[in-house]
Design an enzyme around this catalytic site. Sequence first.
Site, short mmCIF file in Angstrom:
data_model
loop_
_atom_site.label_atom_id
_atom_site.label_comp_id
_atom_site.label_asym_id
_atom_site.label_seq_id
_atom_site.Cartn_x
_atom_site.Cartn_y
_atom_site.Cartn_z
N ASP A 144 0.86 -1.19 0.00
CA ASP A 144 0.00 0.00 0.00
C ASP A 144 0.89 1.24 0.00
OD1 ASP A 144 -1.79 2.10 0.57
OD2 ASP A 144 -3.07 0.79 1.78
N ASP A 190 4.51 0.01 -8.07
CA ASP A 190 4.11 0.75 -9.27
C ASP A 190 4.01 2.24 -8.97
OD1 ASP A 190 1.77 0.34 -7.61
OD2 ASP A 190 0.64 1.27 -9.26
#
Length: 216
Positions: free
Chosen positions: A120, A156
């Site tokens: 996260d 990412d």
Amino acid sequence: MTSSHKQDVGKHGFEASDLPPFEDGALDVLKYFGFIDISLPLEIEIGSGKGTFLIQQAPQAPEINYLGIEYAKAYWRHAADRMRRHNLPNVRMLHAEAGFFLRNYVADDSVQQFHIYFPDPWPKARHNKRRLVQEGFLREVWSKLKVGGQISLATDHLDYFAWMEEHAAKVTDLFERHEFVSPESAGEGELVGTNFERKYREEGREFNGMILKRIG
């Protein structure tokens, strides 16, 4: 009759609530989770999601025991059920908060590799302190790794990757940084090959990774 099935974690899924009191100290992790061959080295994935990496990787590396840790119960149950249906002898799933489990149950010098893929990013600045990968965490993980063991990181999120680089630079006394090496199970052109990566690769997102190898 519906095509769906009732999820069953079988012998592959474990709950943190079933662990012994952490005051008792480190577990013999390989025995506790019922791995068939406890002589094999242990690798831990933190944040396994639906278990795609482990489902793909465990059959490719039968010489490794894998433990996945997932905090979201629905994902943990889904992943453990998949592992049961694939009848994978060298992989288990734990529903737990990873930091708590590592600090209280994992012995020092016992893990060959940690896999942390697409954690996260907590993108809002006021939430950055909640990010998993930071100096304090890396120092804790260092003690759990065998000499020569490593942490494989992928994200990412460009800002989070810059954050990882910043915090990796603070632990050069403990780790050497290396270029990311994709696992055997990754498909062509993939960094890791998780569900998350495949979903967002179609959007043209940039993926980055690094390996931190324990020294000392």
